[in-house]
Scaffold this motif. Structure first.
Motif, PDB file in Angstrom:
ATOM      1  N   VAL A 108       1.021  -1.442   0.088  1.00  0.00           N
ATOM      2  CA  VAL A 108      -0.517   0.367   0.278  1.00  0.00           C
ATOM      3  C   VAL A 108       1.545   1.360  -0.070  1.00  0.00           C
ATOM      4  CG1 VAL A 108      -1.332   0.567   1.225  1.00  0.00           C
ATOM      5  CG2 VAL A 108      -2.093  -1.032   0.688  1.00  0.00           C
ATOM      6  N   HIS A 165       2.388   1.750  -2.798  1.00  0.00           N
ATOM      7  CA  HIS A 165       1.717   2.334  -4.301  1.00  0.00           C
ATOM      8  C   HIS A 165       1.154   3.536  -4.390  1.00  0.00           C
ATOM      9  CE1 HIS A 165      -2.107   2.126  -6.819  1.00  0.00           C
ATOM     10  NE2 HIS A 165      -2.418   2.639  -5.956  1.00  0.00           N
ATOM     11  N   LYS A 166       0.837   4.242  -2.390  1.00  0.00           N
ATOM     12  CA  LYS A 166       0.744   5.480  -2.796  1.00  0.00           C
ATOM     13  C   LYS A 166       1.631   6.349  -3.063  1.00  0.00           C
ATOM     14  CE  LYS A 166      -2.589   5.475   0.547  1.00  0.00           C
ATOM     15  NZ  LYS A 166      -3.827   5.604  -0.233  1.00  0.00           N
ATOM     16  N   ALA A 175      -5.774  -7.992  -1.784  1.00  0.00           N
ATOM     17  CA  ALA A 175      -4.543  -5.955  -2.390  1.00  0.00           C
ATOM     18  C   ALA A 175      -4.976  -5.793  -4.143  1.00  0.00           C
ATOM     19  CB  ALA A 175      -2.975  -6.492  -2.536  1.00  0.00           C
ATOM     20  N   ASN A 208      -8.020  -3.969  -4.473  1.00  0.00           N
ATOM     21  CA  ASN A 208      -7.856  -3.122  -4.723  1.00  0.00           C
ATOM     22  C   ASN A 208      -7.168  -2.051  -5.402  1.00  0.00           C
ATOM     23  OD1 ASN A 208     -10.063  -2.329  -1.490  1.00  0.00           O
ATOM     24  ND2 ASN A 208      -9.179  -4.291  -1.316  1.00  0.00           N
ATOM     25  N   VAL A 239      -3.728  -2.981  -5.524  1.00  0.00           N
ATOM     26  CA  VAL A 239      -2.357  -2.578  -5.488  1.00  0.00           C
ATOM     27  C   VAL A 239      -1.913  -4.374  -5.655  1.00  0.00           C
ATOM     28  CG1 VAL A 239      -1.095  -2.847  -3.249  1.00  0.00           C
ATOM     29  CG2 VAL A 239      -3.103  -0.796  -3.282  1.00  0.00           C
ATOM     30  N   PHE A 292      -7.046  -4.025   5.381  1.00  0.00           N
ATOM     31  CA  PHE A 292      -6.229  -2.706   4.149  1.00  0.00           C
ATOM     32  C   PHE A 292      -7.115  -1.077   3.976  1.00  0.00           C
ATOM     33  CE2 PHE A 292      -7.252  -0.313  -0.376  1.00  0.00           C
ATOM     34  CZ  PHE A 292      -6.547  -0.756  -0.469  1.00  0.00           C
ATOM     35  N   ASP A 293      -8.167  -1.109   4.809  1.00  0.00           N
ATOM     36  CA  ASP A 293      -8.552   0.377   4.815  1.00  0.00           C
ATOM     37  C   ASP A 293      -8.028   0.918   6.039  1.00  0.00           C
ATOM     38  OD1 ASP A 293     -10.912  -0.027   2.834  1.00  0.00           O
ATOM     39  OD2 ASP A 293     -12.704  -0.761   4.761  1.00  0.00           O
ATOM     40  N   ASP A 311      -4.822   1.209   4.855  1.00  0.00           N
ATOM     41  CA  ASP A 311      -5.056   2.765   3.457  1.00  0.00           C
ATOM     42  C   ASP A 311      -4.920   4.568   4.628  1.00  0.00           C
ATOM     43  OD1 ASP A 311      -5.791   3.583   1.081  1.00  0.00           O
ATOM     44  OD2 ASP A 311      -7.205   3.881   1.060  1.00  0.00           O
ATOM     45  N   ARG A 312      -5.971   4.609   5.208  1.00  0.00           N
ATOM     46  CA  ARG A 312      -5.352   5.612   5.378  1.00  0.00           C
ATOM     47  C   ARG A 312      -4.978   5.825   6.484  1.00  0.00           C
ATOM     48  NH1 ARG A 312     -10.452   2.963   8.689  1.00  0.00           N
ATOM     49  NH2 ARG A 312      -9.315   2.449  11.031  1.00  0.00           N
ATOM     50  N   ASP A 340      -1.798   7.740   4.399  1.00  0.00           N
ATOM     51  CA  ASP A 340      -2.105   8.740   4.238  1.00  0.00           C
ATOM     52  C   ASP A 340      -1.599   9.605   5.319  1.00  0.00           C
ATOM     53  OD1 ASP A 340      -3.210   7.917   1.531  1.00  0.00           O
ATOM     54  OD2 ASP A 340      -5.217   8.850   2.541  1.00  0.00           O
TER      55      ASP A 340
END
Length: 164
Positions: free
Chosen positions: A23, A26-27, A61, A64, A66, A140-141, A144-145, A148
């Motif tokens: 993740v 990816h970001k 992944a 989503n 990824v 994952f959620d 993900d946050r 960030d």
């Protein structure tokens, strides 16, 4: 600009930590951070050395958007020297990291991943291994946050004032 090294850590290195690594990569793809950051993941146990991540992690992944490219490895004392940020998925693995020889010299590098989660600072990333698809999506959620906020932290600390 100096390279920044990040290590994501869970127990077996087949669910949470390889997903966190994927993740994260990816970001930051195509950003200024990608040029200066090296990310990896590992487990505190030796259960899955050389194994690919759990098939449910890979499927989640992919669902989503990824991709994961990782083979399991175990945390070692040298990781404390090599990495600038060591992010544990839960309290148990956080403690396992701090039990390594010379860890006291590097304890400022070790944090919980969810210290960067605006919805759960200091909480654990739950282990989805014994659950179903919903647990993998929850992980994952969370990642993900949390990622960030972690990326915003890295940009502030390592890119502020630098040309992107």
């Amino acid at each position: 600009m100096e390279q920044v090294k990040i290590l994501f850590v869970c127990l077996g290195n087949i669910c949470r930590s390889p997903l966190a690594e994927a993740v994260f990569k990816h970001k930051i793809k195509g950003t200024a951070l990608e040029k200066i950051v090296k990310a990896d993941s590992c487990g505190t146990s030796n259960y899955h050395i050389g194994d690919i991540p759990d098939s449910r992690t890979i499927a989640n992944a992919k669902k989503n958007g990824v991709e994961i490219d990782h083979y399991g490895r175990q945390l070692c004392t040298n990781d404390l020297e090599q990495f600038d940020y060591i992010l544990a998925m839960d309290n148990s693995n956080y403690q396992n990291i701090l039990r390594l020889a010379h860890a006291s010299h590097h304890s400022d590098k070790v944090q919980l991943m969810r210290n960067f989660d605006p919805q759960g600072k200091g909480l654990e990333v739950p282990d989805p291994y014994y659950g179903g698809e919903r647990g993998f999506q929850e992980v994952f959620d969370i990642l993900d946050r949390s990622m960030d906020q972690f990326i915003a932290h890295l940009e502030e600390v390592h890119l502020s004032g630098a040309k992107a």
